[in-house]
Write a protein that holds these residues in place. Structure first.
Motif, PDB file in Angstrom:
ATOM      1  N   GLU A  85      -5.852  -6.428 -11.907  1.00  0.00           N
ATOM      2  CA  GLU A  85      -6.620  -5.281 -12.388  1.00  0.00           C
ATOM      3  C   GLU A  85      -6.376  -4.045 -11.526  1.00  0.00           C
ATOM      4  O   GLU A  85      -6.391  -2.914 -12.018  1.00  0.00           O
ATOM      5  N   ALA A  86      -6.126  -4.242 -10.243  1.00  0.00           N
ATOM      6  CA  ALA A  86      -5.918  -3.100  -9.354  1.00  0.00           C
ATOM      7  C   ALA A  86      -4.579  -2.413  -9.606  1.00  0.00           C
ATOM      8  O   ALA A  86      -4.463  -1.189  -9.478  1.00  0.00           O
ATOM      9  N   ILE A  87      -3.552  -3.195  -9.965  1.00  0.00           N
ATOM     10  CA  ILE A  87      -2.236  -2.577 -10.171  1.00  0.00           C
ATOM     11  C   ILE A  87      -2.052  -2.055 -11.591  1.00  0.00           C
ATOM     12  O   ILE A  87      -1.031  -1.416 -11.892  1.00  0.00           O
ATOM     13  N   MET A  88      -3.016  -2.273 -12.484  1.00  0.00           N
ATOM     14  CA  MET A  88      -2.908  -1.738 -13.839  1.00  0.00           C
ATOM     15  C   MET A  88      -3.143  -0.234 -13.825  1.00  0.00           C
ATOM     16  O   MET A  88      -3.979   0.271 -13.061  1.00  0.00           O
ATOM     17  N   PRO A  89      -2.414   0.521 -14.657  1.00  0.00           N
ATOM     18  CA  PRO A  89      -2.634   1.975 -14.681  1.00  0.00           C
ATOM     19  C   PRO A  89      -3.971   2.331 -15.305  1.00  0.00           C
ATOM     20  O   PRO A  89      -4.464   1.654 -16.211  1.00  0.00           O
ATOM     21  N   ASP A  90      -4.572   3.385 -14.814  1.00  0.00           N
ATOM     22  CA  ASP A  90      -5.855   3.869 -15.327  1.00  0.00           C
ATOM     23  C   ASP A  90      -5.585   4.754 -16.536  1.00  0.00           C
ATOM     24  O   ASP A  90      -5.039   5.862 -16.411  1.00  0.00           O
ATOM     25  N   LEU A  91      -5.936   4.254 -17.726  1.00  0.00           N
ATOM     26  CA  LEU A  91      -5.662   5.009 -18.950  1.00  0.00           C
ATOM     27  C   LEU A  91      -6.518   6.260 -19.081  1.00  0.00           C
ATOM     28  O   LEU A  91      -6.190   7.162 -19.846  1.00  0.00           O
ATOM     29  N   GLN A  92      -7.618   6.329 -18.358  1.00  0.00           N
ATOM     30  CA  GLN A  92      -8.465   7.521 -18.437  1.00  0.00           C
ATOM     31  C   GLN A  92      -7.852   8.710 -17.711  1.00  0.00           C
ATOM     32  O   GLN A  92      -8.249   9.856 -17.933  1.00  0.00           O
ATOM     33  N   LEU A  93      -6.858   8.480 -16.859  1.00  0.00           N
ATOM     34  CA  LEU A  93      -6.225   9.581 -16.140  1.00  0.00           C
ATOM     35  C   LEU A  93      -5.017  10.161 -16.874  1.00  0.00           C
ATOM     36  O   LEU A  93      -4.443  11.151 -16.421  1.00  0.00           O
ATOM     37  N   ALA A 110      -0.667   1.752   3.819  1.00  0.00           N
ATOM     38  CA  ALA A 110      -2.052   1.276   3.766  1.00  0.00           C
ATOM     39  C   ALA A 110      -2.372   0.687   2.402  1.00  0.00           C
ATOM     40  O   ALA A 110      -3.066  -0.342   2.304  1.00  0.00           O
ATOM     41  N   GLN A 111      -1.865   1.317   1.338  1.00  0.00           N
ATOM     42  CA  GLN A 111      -2.102   0.789   0.003  1.00  0.00           C
ATOM     43  C   GLN A 111      -1.447  -0.583  -0.160  1.00  0.00           C
ATOM     44  O   GLN A 111      -2.035  -1.498  -0.753  1.00  0.00           O
ATOM     45  N   ARG A 112      -0.241  -0.723   0.390  1.00  0.00           N
ATOM     46  CA  ARG A 112       0.444  -2.005   0.283  1.00  0.00           C
ATOM     47  C   ARG A 112      -0.317  -3.109   1.038  1.00  0.00           C
ATOM     48  O   ARG A 112      -0.449  -4.253   0.548  1.00  0.00           O
ATOM     49  N   ARG A 113      -0.821  -2.785   2.209  1.00  0.00           N
ATOM     50  CA  ARG A 113      -1.578  -3.779   2.973  1.00  0.00           C
ATOM     51  C   ARG A 113      -2.862  -4.159   2.249  1.00  0.00           C
ATOM     52  O   ARG A 113      -3.251  -5.337   2.210  1.00  0.00           O
ATOM     53  N   ALA A 114      -3.550  -3.163   1.651  1.00  0.00           N
ATOM     54  CA  ALA A 114      -4.784  -3.469   0.922  1.00  0.00           C
ATOM     55  C   ALA A 114      -4.516  -4.358  -0.283  1.00  0.00           C
ATOM     56  O   ALA A 114      -5.284  -5.298  -0.572  1.00  0.00           O
ATOM     57  N   LEU A 115      -3.410  -4.093  -1.010  1.00  0.00           N
ATOM     58  CA  LEU A 115      -3.080  -4.937  -2.159  1.00  0.00           C
ATOM     59  C   LEU A 115      -2.717  -6.356  -1.723  1.00  0.00           C
ATOM     60  O   LEU A 115      -3.041  -7.328  -2.415  1.00  0.00           O
ATOM     61  N   ASP A 116      -2.034  -6.490  -0.599  1.00  0.00           N
ATOM     62  CA  ASP A 116      -1.703  -7.832  -0.113  1.00  0.00           C
ATOM     63  C   ASP A 116      -2.960  -8.606   0.249  1.00  0.00           C
ATOM     64  O   ASP A 116      -3.084  -9.803  -0.070  1.00  0.00           O
ATOM     65  N   LYS A 117      -3.904  -7.923   0.874  1.00  0.00           N
ATOM     66  CA  LYS A 117      -5.165  -8.595   1.204  1.00  0.00           C
ATOM     67  C   LYS A 117      -5.920  -8.972  -0.064  1.00  0.00           C
ATOM     68  O   LYS A 117      -6.526 -10.056  -0.145  1.00  0.00           O
ATOM     69  N   LEU A 118      -5.883  -8.066  -1.069  1.00  0.00           N
ATOM     70  CA  LEU A 118      -6.585  -8.365  -2.317  1.00  0.00           C
ATOM     71  C   LEU A 118      -5.928  -9.528  -3.056  1.00  0.00           C
ATOM     72  O   LEU A 118      -6.617 -10.350  -3.676  1.00  0.00           O
ATOM     73  N   LEU A 119      -4.617  -9.635  -2.971  1.00  0.00           N
ATOM     74  CA  LEU A 119      -3.921 -10.751  -3.623  1.00  0.00           C
ATOM     75  C   LEU A 119      -4.293 -12.074  -2.965  1.00  0.00           C
ATOM     76  O   LEU A 119      -4.396 -13.110  -3.641  1.00  0.00           O
TER      77      LEU A 119
END
Length: 204
Positions: A163-171, A145-154
């Motif tokens: 921005e979505a594939i960048m790591p969250d530095l706050q975590l 599901a994550q892969r499909r969502a990223l493909d749609k976002l691309l």
């Protein structure tokens, strides 16, 4: 007249330059002749006469020395892979002496109890296998599901995808606090960390 001619010849010889007249010079030294010489004092004794030793005795000594070295080499090779002992992991000798007294006899189980335990173990193994398969399937569904969502976002926007594939530095400084094995002790003062090292030192 003869005397006069001789005088003239001698006068001519006297008027010749001194370089033409051979002169013999004697080498005369002014240093005193050294007649006596002293040597340094040597404090030593005469060399001892070597004793003649039987060749068989010398050969026997060399043989004993060679056997001794071979024995030491074998001992080192035997203990080459032996690990250094750790006192904290060794069982005390008094417990080893009382092992027979403290050992409890194994209870005799009936056939019904053995059969029930075997069935229970099989059920437990079956349950853990199904749980593992369900967890792996759920993770696969989430990743798909994550892969499909990223493909749609691309397809919509490449900037949002980056921005979505960048790591969250706050975590990254992640902290979690949950239940522990034992409840906290009230009015407990933790040690300051000082300790006395009593471990033995082993030379390599």
């Amino acid at each position: 007249m003869m005397n006069l001619s001789l005088l003239r010849q001698f006068s001519r010889l006297a008027l010749r330059p001194p370089s033409r007249i051979p002169i013999r010079i004697r080498n005369i030294t002014t240093t005193p002749a050294v007649q006596f010489k002293t040597t340094d004092q040597l404090c030593a004794e005469p060399m001892k006469k070597k004793k003649k030793i039987d060749p068989q005795i010398v050969k026997a000594r060399e043989e004993r020395r060679r056997k001794k070295l071979e024995k030491q080499i074998r001992r080192l090779e035997k203990n080459a892979r032996q690990l250094k002992p750790i006192d904290e992991l060794e069982v005390p000798l008094d417990l080893l002496d009382n092992f027979g007294k403290r050992k409890r006899p194994q209870p005799k189980l009936t056939a019904e109890v053995i059969e029930a335990r075997a069935l229970l173990q099989k059920d437990w193994a079956r349950y853990k296998r199904e749980e593992y398969i369900s967890n792996v399937a759920q993770i696969d569904r989430i990743m798909a599901a994550q892969r499909r969502a990223l493909d749609k976002l691309l397809e919509e926007s490449e900037d949002l995808y980056n921005e979505a594939i960048m790591p969250d530095l706050q975590l990254i400084p992640y902290e979690i606090k949950g239940p522990v094995a034992t409840p906290p002790i009230k009015s407990y003062e933790s040690p300051d960390g000082e300790y006395i090292d009593v471990s033995k030192k082993w030379d390599n």
